[in-house]
Design a protein around this motif. Sequence first.
Motif, PDB file in Angstrom:
ATOM      1  N   GLU A   1       0.839  -1.001  -0.135  1.00  0.00           N
ATOM      2  CA  GLU A   1      -0.033   0.274  -0.023  1.00  0.00           C
ATOM      3  C   GLU A   1       1.116   1.041   0.019  1.00  0.00           C
ATOM      4  O   GLU A   1       1.669   1.290   0.865  1.00  0.00           O
ATOM      5  CB  GLU A   1      -1.033  -0.085   1.143  1.00  0.00           C
TER       6      GLU A   1
ATOM      7  N   ARG B   1       0.118   4.116   0.916  1.00  0.00           N
ATOM      8  CA  ARG B   1      -0.511   4.854   1.853  1.00  0.00           C
ATOM      9  C   ARG B   1       0.550   4.723   3.255  1.00  0.00           C
ATOM     10  O   ARG B   1       0.887   5.695   4.031  1.00  0.00           O
ATOM     11  CB  ARG B   1      -1.755   4.415   2.501  1.00  0.00           C
TER      12      ARG B   1
ATOM     13  N   THR C   1       2.084   7.563   6.041  1.00  0.00           N
ATOM     14  CA  THR C   1       1.651   7.916   7.367  1.00  0.00           C
ATOM     15  C   THR C   1       2.564   7.474   8.254  1.00  0.00           C
ATOM     16  O   THR C   1       3.713   7.049   7.938  1.00  0.00           O
ATOM     17  CB  THR C   1       0.221   6.831   7.625  1.00  0.00           C
TER      18      THR C   1
ATOM     19  N   LEU D   1      -6.106   8.851  -1.976  1.00  0.00           N
ATOM     20  CA  LEU D   1      -4.872   8.407  -2.568  1.00  0.00           C
ATOM     21  C   LEU D   1      -5.632   7.456  -3.606  1.00  0.00           C
ATOM     22  O   LEU D   1      -6.187   6.232  -3.059  1.00  0.00           O
ATOM     23  CB  LEU D   1      -3.947   7.662  -1.593  1.00  0.00           C
TER      24      LEU D   1
ATOM     25  N   LEU E   1      -2.337  11.532  -5.580  1.00  0.00           N
ATOM     26  CA  LEU E   1      -2.468  11.896  -4.344  1.00  0.00           C
ATOM     27  C   LEU E   1      -3.429  13.346  -4.378  1.00  0.00           C
ATOM     28  O   LEU E   1      -2.989  14.202  -5.190  1.00  0.00           O
ATOM     29  CB  LEU E   1      -1.257  12.157  -3.603  1.00  0.00           C
TER      30      LEU E   1
END
Length: 317
Positions: free
Chosen positions: A206, A208, A212, A257, A262
């Motif tokens: 992922e 993401r 994060t 996303l 993004l």
Amino acid sequence: MRHRFRTLGVPVLATLAGVAACTQETASPIEPADFSSRFRCGTTEVEVGFLDQRTRMRIDGETIDLIQVRAASGARYEAAEDPQTFFWSKGDTALVGYGGEQLPECSAVAPASEAPLSARGNEPGWSLELDGDRAVVNLDHGTRTIESRVTQRQVVGETTVVRLADEAIAISITPHLCADDMSGMPHPFGVSIEMPNRTLYGCGGEPRTLLTGPAWRVESIEGAAVPDASPVSIELTGDGQIAGSGGCNHYTGSYSLTGEGLFISPLASTDTDCPERAQQLEQHLFSFLKAVIRFEIDPGGALILVTAEDRRLVARR
């Protein structure tokens, strides 16, 4: 097909409960311990292995023996000659000191050898869904599908090799930063599928997870350095929220996303009176974030946000 790789390492979920805090006054040489737990501390990868009240930590290619010391909570281990070098477990998170500095809070994540994985590649298009003991491979733009049982998982260095039962297929998953060669989207794993007649290459995991975690501190916007006196930050959460400091006010918003890029929603902020230069910097930041269409991670671990006009914001942890 070309993919750009950078070593990141694979964090591994570890449970460290049940270890009593105590002081080790003398320590005999530590026998080698398996590096069974891995943590990501910002962009730094830390591996640890445990043996009784002692542990061994590997970071930046250096292996350090630690002994357990008293701690108010969790389990803390320090280097015998340097208490500023330490590993302090707090369950699925940890604090690490190294090189005279404390790293960003460390998080443990499931290993590539166990976690579900989605991957894809191009020319010709293929995709992979790997979950537990089952794998689904779509080949040649979806015209051929192979569903098979996983028969073996083997870790070779940093690479996890997964072999399937019904076909002569070996899937290799390596924790390297991998940029999709069509969209440019960064992924945490490089993935290859070896078959009798060909080998396919692509990216997995992922994107993401690369964004994060601890907040990013903005270093520059469109090439102009952000003054240290006006700290500007960006923090992105796993549930699609964005927040931070504009150097004057705090702001919040949301982001999305997708496979294409993004995108950041218009932001809401507090309304504090600030010096004119700080306000100008903040408005520049808000305007820039609204125009972002994609992100990159550079070889040094910096986050780069990019607009359609290739204007760039650089941030680090």
